[in-house]
Design a protein around this motif. Structure first.
Motif, PDB file in Angstrom:
ATOM      1  N   ASP A 262      85.237  72.388  20.198  1.00  0.00           N
ATOM      2  CA  ASP A 262      85.672  71.698  18.990  1.00  0.00           C
ATOM      3  C   ASP A 262      86.275  72.740  18.061  1.00  0.00           C
ATOM      4  OD1 ASP A 262      85.573  69.111  17.294  1.00  0.00           O
ATOM      5  OD2 ASP A 262      84.760  70.639  15.955  1.00  0.00           O
ATOM      6  N   LEU A 263      87.584  72.685  17.871  1.00  0.00           N
ATOM      7  CA  LEU A 263      88.281  73.671  17.062  1.00  0.00           C
ATOM      8  C   LEU A 263      88.461  73.159  15.642  1.00  0.00           C
ATOM      9  CD1 LEU A 263      91.093  74.869  19.499  1.00  0.00           C
ATOM     10  CD2 LEU A 263      88.885  75.946  19.042  1.00  0.00           C
ATOM     11  N   SER A 264      88.171  74.023  14.681  1.00  0.00           N
ATOM     12  CA  SER A 264      88.353  73.654  13.286  1.00  0.00           C
ATOM     13  C   SER A 264      89.820  73.737  12.916  1.00  0.00           C
ATOM     14  CB  SER A 264      87.542  74.587  12.386  1.00  0.00           C
ATOM     15  OG  SER A 264      87.996  75.921  12.532  1.00  0.00           O
ATOM     16  N   SER A 265      90.192  72.998  11.865  1.00  0.00           N
ATOM     17  CA  SER A 265      91.585  73.001  11.427  1.00  0.00           C
ATOM     18  C   SER A 265      91.941  74.285  10.689  1.00  0.00           C
ATOM     19  CB  SER A 265      91.853  71.800  10.520  1.00  0.00           C
ATOM     20  OG  SER A 265      90.963  71.809   9.415  1.00  0.00           O
ATOM     21  N   ALA A 266      90.990  74.897   9.996  1.00  0.00           N
ATOM     22  CA  ALA A 266      91.293  76.118   9.249  1.00  0.00           C
ATOM     23  C   ALA A 266      90.038  76.963   9.065  1.00  0.00           C
ATOM     24  CB  ALA A 266      91.909  75.752   7.891  1.00  0.00           C
ATOM     25  N   SER A 267      89.293  76.702   7.995  1.00  0.00           N
ATOM     26  CA  SER A 267      88.167  77.563   7.631  1.00  0.00           C
ATOM     27  C   SER A 267      86.817  76.958   8.001  1.00  0.00           C
ATOM     28  CB  SER A 267      88.205  77.838   6.126  1.00  0.00           C
ATOM     29  OG  SER A 267      88.140  76.630   5.396  1.00  0.00           O
ATOM     30  N   ASP A 268      86.825  75.938   8.826  1.00  0.00           N
ATOM     31  CA  ASP A 268      85.598  75.253   9.194  1.00  0.00           C
ATOM     32  C   ASP A 268      84.966  75.915  10.417  1.00  0.00           C
ATOM     33  OD1 ASP A 268      83.664  73.372   8.907  1.00  0.00           O
ATOM     34  OD2 ASP A 268      85.025  71.661   8.946  1.00  0.00           O
ATOM     35  N   ILE A 269      83.808  75.363  10.848  1.00  0.00           N
ATOM     36  CA  ILE A 269      83.148  75.861  12.055  1.00  0.00           C
ATOM     37  C   ILE A 269      83.919  75.416  13.287  1.00  0.00           C
ATOM     38  CG2 ILE A 269      81.108  75.537  13.516  1.00  0.00           C
ATOM     39  CD1 ILE A 269      79.390  75.515  11.085  1.00  0.00           C
ATOM     40  N   SER A 270      84.097  76.323  14.226  1.00  0.00           N
ATOM     41  CA  SER A 270      84.568  75.989  15.566  1.00  0.00           C
ATOM     42  C   SER A 270      83.414  76.238  16.524  1.00  0.00           C
ATOM     43  CB  SER A 270      85.771  76.852  15.968  1.00  0.00           C
ATOM     44  OG  SER A 270      86.918  76.500  15.218  1.00  0.00           O
ATOM     45  N   ALA A 271      83.352  75.453  17.582  1.00  0.00           N
ATOM     46  CA  ALA A 271      82.208  75.559  18.489  1.00  0.00           C
ATOM     47  C   ALA A 271      82.645  75.488  19.945  1.00  0.00           C
ATOM     48  CB  ALA A 271      81.199  74.440  18.198  1.00  0.00           C
ATOM     49  N   GLY A 405      70.974  66.873  13.537  1.00  0.00           N
ATOM     50  CA  GLY A 405      70.386  66.143  12.412  1.00  0.00           C
ATOM     51  C   GLY A 405      71.411  65.647  11.416  1.00  0.00           C
ATOM     52  N   ASN A 406      72.622  66.223  11.441  1.00  0.00           N
ATOM     53  CA  ASN A 406      73.672  65.818  10.496  1.00  0.00           C
ATOM     54  C   ASN A 406      74.468  64.609  10.953  1.00  0.00           C
ATOM     55  OD1 ASN A 406      73.078  67.963   8.798  1.00  0.00           O
ATOM     56  ND2 ASN A 406      74.627  69.313   9.688  1.00  0.00           N
ATOM     57  N   VAL A 407      74.416  64.312  12.241  1.00  0.00           N
ATOM     58  CA  VAL A 407      75.312  63.297  12.810  1.00  0.00           C
ATOM     59  C   VAL A 407      75.026  61.903  12.256  1.00  0.00           C
ATOM     60  CG1 VAL A 407      75.973  62.066  14.918  1.00  0.00           C
ATOM     61  CG2 VAL A 407      75.742  64.560  14.943  1.00  0.00           C
ATOM     62  N   THR A 408      76.090  61.248  11.824  1.00  0.00           N
ATOM     63  CA  THR A 408      76.059  59.822  11.522  1.00  0.00           C
ATOM     64  C   THR A 408      76.979  59.137  12.517  1.00  0.00           C
ATOM     65  OG1 THR A 408      75.617  60.100   9.165  1.00  0.00           O
ATOM     66  CG2 THR A 408      76.647  58.044   9.837  1.00  0.00           C
ATOM     67  N   ASP A 420      80.708  60.375  13.654  1.00  0.00           N
ATOM     68  CA  ASP A 420      81.766  60.227  12.657  1.00  0.00           C
ATOM     69  C   ASP A 420      81.718  61.416  11.696  1.00  0.00           C
ATOM     70  OD1 ASP A 420      83.362  59.463  10.432  1.00  0.00           O
ATOM     71  OD2 ASP A 420      83.120  57.361  10.980  1.00  0.00           O
ATOM     72  N   LYS A 421      82.702  62.303  11.807  1.00  0.00           N
ATOM     73  CA  LYS A 421      82.728  63.488  10.945  1.00  0.00           C
ATOM     74  C   LYS A 421      82.888  63.129   9.478  1.00  0.00           C
ATOM     75  CE  LYS A 421      84.281  67.093  14.139  1.00  0.00           C
ATOM     76  NZ  LYS A 421      85.237  68.189  14.365  1.00  0.00           N
ATOM     77  N   MET A 422      83.627  62.043   9.210  1.00  0.00           N
ATOM     78  CA  MET A 422      83.865  61.656   7.821  1.00  0.00           C
ATOM     79  C   MET A 422      82.600  61.119   7.166  1.00  0.00           C
ATOM     80  SD  MET A 422      86.955  62.524   7.372  1.00  0.00           S
ATOM     81  CE  MET A 422      87.266  61.752   5.778  1.00  0.00           C
ATOM     82  N   LYS A 423      81.784  60.400   7.924  1.00  0.00           N
ATOM     83  CA  LYS A 423      80.556  59.829   7.363  1.00  0.00           C
ATOM     84  C   LYS A 423      79.411  60.829   7.331  1.00  0.00           C
ATOM     85  CE  LYS A 423      81.252  54.947   8.602  1.00  0.00           C
ATOM     86  NZ  LYS A 423      80.699  53.805   9.363  1.00  0.00           N
ATOM     87  N   SER A 424      79.426  61.786   8.243  1.00  0.00           N
ATOM     88  CA  SER A 424      78.330  62.746   8.317  1.00  0.00           C
ATOM     89  C   SER A 424      78.364  63.656   7.098  1.00  0.00           C
ATOM     90  CB  SER A 424      78.449  63.573   9.602  1.00  0.00           C
ATOM     91  OG  SER A 424      78.409  62.725  10.742  1.00  0.00           O
ATOM     92  N   GLU A 425      77.205  63.864   6.488  1.00  0.00           N
ATOM     93  CA  GLU A 425      77.154  64.604   5.237  1.00  0.00           C
ATOM     94  C   GLU A 425      77.406  66.096   5.418  1.00  0.00           C
ATOM     95  OE1 GLU A 425      73.612  63.820   3.081  1.00  0.00           O
ATOM     96  OE2 GLU A 425      73.967  61.666   2.934  1.00  0.00           O
ATOM     97  N   LYS A 427      78.094  69.491   8.665  1.00  0.00           N
ATOM     98  CA  LYS A 427      78.847  69.839   9.864  1.00  0.00           C
ATOM     99  C   LYS A 427      78.202  69.301  11.144  1.00  0.00           C
ATOM    100  CE  LYS A 427      81.501  72.128   7.141  1.00  0.00           C
ATOM    101  NZ  LYS A 427      82.770  71.528   6.695  1.00  0.00           N
ATOM    102  N   ILE A 428      79.059  68.801  12.031  1.00  0.00           N
ATOM    103  CA  ILE A 428      78.577  68.300  13.328  1.00  0.00           C
ATOM    104  C   ILE A 428      79.404  68.889  14.481  1.00  0.00           C
ATOM    105  CG2 ILE A 428      77.773  66.145  12.302  1.00  0.00           C
ATOM    106  CD1 ILE A 428      80.198  64.759  13.614  1.00  0.00           C
ATOM    107  N   ASP A 429      80.148  69.979  14.206  1.00  0.00           N
ATOM    108  CA  ASP A 429      81.079  70.540  15.190  1.00  0.00           C
ATOM    109  C   ASP A 429      80.408  70.921  16.511  1.00  0.00           C
ATOM    110  OD1 ASP A 429      83.611  70.969  13.245  1.00  0.00           O
ATOM    111  OD2 ASP A 429      81.759  71.506  12.217  1.00  0.00           O
ATOM    112  N   PRO A 430      79.221  71.533  16.511  1.00  0.00           N
ATOM    113  CA  PRO A 430      78.584  71.845  17.799  1.00  0.00           C
ATOM    114  C   PRO A 430      78.297  70.601  18.642  1.00  0.00           C
ATOM    115  CG  PRO A 430      77.570  73.112  16.043  1.00  0.00           C
ATOM    116  CD  PRO A 430      78.454  72.096  15.386  1.00  0.00           C
ATOM    117  N   VAL A 431      77.943  69.496  17.988  1.00  0.00           N
ATOM    118  CA  VAL A 431      77.695  68.248  18.703  1.00  0.00           C
ATOM    119  C   VAL A 431      78.998  67.714  19.292  1.00  0.00           C
ATOM    120  CG1 VAL A 431      76.949  65.846  18.498  1.00  0.00           C
ATOM    121  CG2 VAL A 431      75.671  67.654  17.336  1.00  0.00           C
ATOM    122  N   ALA A 432      80.089  67.809  18.519  1.00  0.00           N
ATOM    123  CA  ALA A 432      81.394  67.364  19.012  1.00  0.00           C
ATOM    124  C   ALA A 432      81.792  68.153  20.256  1.00  0.00           C
ATOM    125  CB  ALA A 432      82.448  67.508  17.921  1.00  0.00           C
ATOM    126  N   ALA A 433      81.580  69.467  20.234  1.00  0.00           N
ATOM    127  CA  ALA A 433      81.893  70.301  21.396  1.00  0.00           C
ATOM    128  C   ALA A 433      81.005  69.934  22.582  1.00  0.00           C
ATOM    129  CB  ALA A 433      81.714  71.778  21.031  1.00  0.00           C
TER     130      ALA A 433
END
Length: 459
Positions: A262-271, A405-408, A420-425, A427-433
């Motif tokens: 899961d690659l971040s767009s810029a300064s976010d977490i990539s996993a 625990g963050n995933v919604t 849903d990354k937009m609903k999750s309060e 970061k969920i990037d590791p789960v997406a990966a």
């Protein structure tokens, strides 16, 4: 003034809050036909919903009643998209929020499943449409939903707390979530219990749903009218912690590995997360790595303190200054390919074309995973069940633990689910990966099982 004094309706609005299978659409259809055919005067009637298919449920129900009754059919003109009462020049037709051109409507509105509406826009249009009609109604019927900040929830709260002589309110729900364990209380939420919905069927659905998290949430909302915050927690903490098995989490150099990115767009977490079958049926071990640019560690940035701690502990890799350095990630993927038998590197093609092209040019097998419900629902559901069965062995990585625990979850009309990354309060990037890699592992495992079967045909 009371209706007896004015000759007009006592109520202008009606809010009926009732679970599925209790005759919601049927009640709306009966109400629509009464106003169309039996009530005095001319009525313009509209059934509305968030989409055309939902809006037609009440309309088609009213249509069927007329078609199957000689007396009603004699007095009506039934067309594909509207029904007319010739004597009063009244008309019933369905409209939806995605059809456009609803601003000029005027008359009685019958809204179905308000909880599915993303905002109050359609409700407001229909509310204003009845302003000049003294005998018009706004009839709302819905079940509970999974967004406690939605307009429907606000309207529900208003109807429960504010007394209004012009609004009729009927709310059928359990008083407490604990009452789902008491069948004798189910009639509170199901007024048609024993008529169109049955205790045995509800009990069977509830029992089956207990082992599938997203279905359990749906049972609470749709069978007992209990509001939920978010579609459903992704995985229960106790189930996730039970999957940490230190003696079994070490990867094997012999077994196939499926990598998810899961690659971040810029300064976010990539996993980058690895999925490897253990050899036992349906069981995998997982491990991975997260990347962040140094700018995300600056004081005052969101999560900067915990990020700094993870960097010190070696769980989080600083790669790049202002943005994540994809070349760093590429080098780590090549290292994994050198060390393990990597069958696939899977990721969302959005924002990943450059890395995808570079990996392919070096002979790395890549797999595109679209991030829609069709692609992500099967691995999401399968992973939930596998965790409950302790068939996902992880290494207690704190970033993945945090992300789980963050995933919604979001759910579509067909009960498909996905994070849903937009609903999750947070970061969920590791789960997406992880899900990208887990999906490809599932597909290849299923393909392997099919290829191992022998088909015998007797000629």
């Amino acid at each position: 003034m009371k209706w007896k004094e004015t000759g007009f309706n006592k109520y202008r609005e009606a809010f009926v809050f009732v679970p599925r299978k209790n005759g919601k659409s049927f009640l709306c259809s009966v109400f629509a036909n009464y106003l169309l055919i039996a009530d005095k005067g001319q009525h313009d009637l509209f059934t509305y919903a968030v989409n055309a298919q939902q809006a037609r449920l009440v309309f088609d129900g009213a249509k069927q009643m007329i078609v199957q009754n000689k007396a009603l059919k004699k007095r009506s003109k039934v067309m594909a998209h509207h029904i007319d009462h010739t004597k009063t020049n009244s008309r019933l037709k369905p409209v939806s929020s995605n059809s456009g051109g609803n601003e000029g409507l005027g008359g009685t509105a019958i809204g179905d499943e308000l909880h599915t509406h993303p905002d109050s826009s359609m409700f407001d249009v229909m509310q204003l449409s009845m302003a000049a009609r003294r005998k018009a109604w706004h009839f709302i019927i819905t079940t509970a939903g999974t967004n406690t900040t939605s307009f429907c929830k606000q309207y529900y709260d208003q109807c429960k707390t504010i007394e209004s002589e012009s609004t009729f309110t009927a709310i059928y729900e359990l008083d407490d979530e604990k009452e789902i364990e008491q069948p004798e209380t189910w009639i509170k939420a199901n007024p048609n219990l024993g008529i169109s919905v049955y205790s045995e069927e509800i009990a069977d659905t509830l029992e089956k749903a207990r082992t599938i998290p997203h279905r359990y949430s749906e049972v609470l909302t749709k069978r007992f009218n209990i509001w939920r915050n978010g579609e459903q927690e992704f995985i229960a903490e106790k189930d996730w912690l039970a999957c940490y098995k230190p003696k079994e989490c070490k990867p094997s150099n012999e077994l196939p590995v499926f990598i998810g990115i899961d690659l971040s767009s810029a300064s976010d977490i990539s996993a980058v997360w690895c999925v490897q079958g253990t050899g036992a049926s349906g069981e995998v071990r997982i491990w991975g790595k997260c990347y962040l640019p140094s700018s995300a560690l600056e004081r005052g940035k969101k999560n900067s303190e915990i990020y700094q701690q993870w960097v010190r502990q070696g769980h989080l890799t600083v790669a790049g200054d202002r943005t994540v350095d994809y070349e760093h990630i590429e080098r780590d993927i090549h290292s994994l390919c050198d060390q393990y038998d990597v069958h696939s590197v899977s990721f969302d093609p959005w924002n990943s074309n450059f890395l995808l092209t570079r990996l392919e040019s070096h002979g790395v097998p890549v797999e595109k995973v679209r991030q829609g419900f069709i692609s992500l629902s099967p691995p999401t559901k399968a992973l939930q069940v596998a965790v409950m069965q302790e068939k996902v062995i992880h290494d207690n990585n704190p970033i993945l633990n945090w992300a789980v625990g963050n995933v919604t979850l979001s759910t579509d009309a067909a009960a498909n689910i996905k994070p849903d990354k937009m609903k999750s309060e947070n970061k969920i990037d590791p789960v997406a990966a992880l899900l990208n890699g887990y999906r490809t592992w599932m597909l290849e495992t299923e393909s392997g099982e099919l290829s191992d079967e022998v088909l015998t045909v007797n000629w």
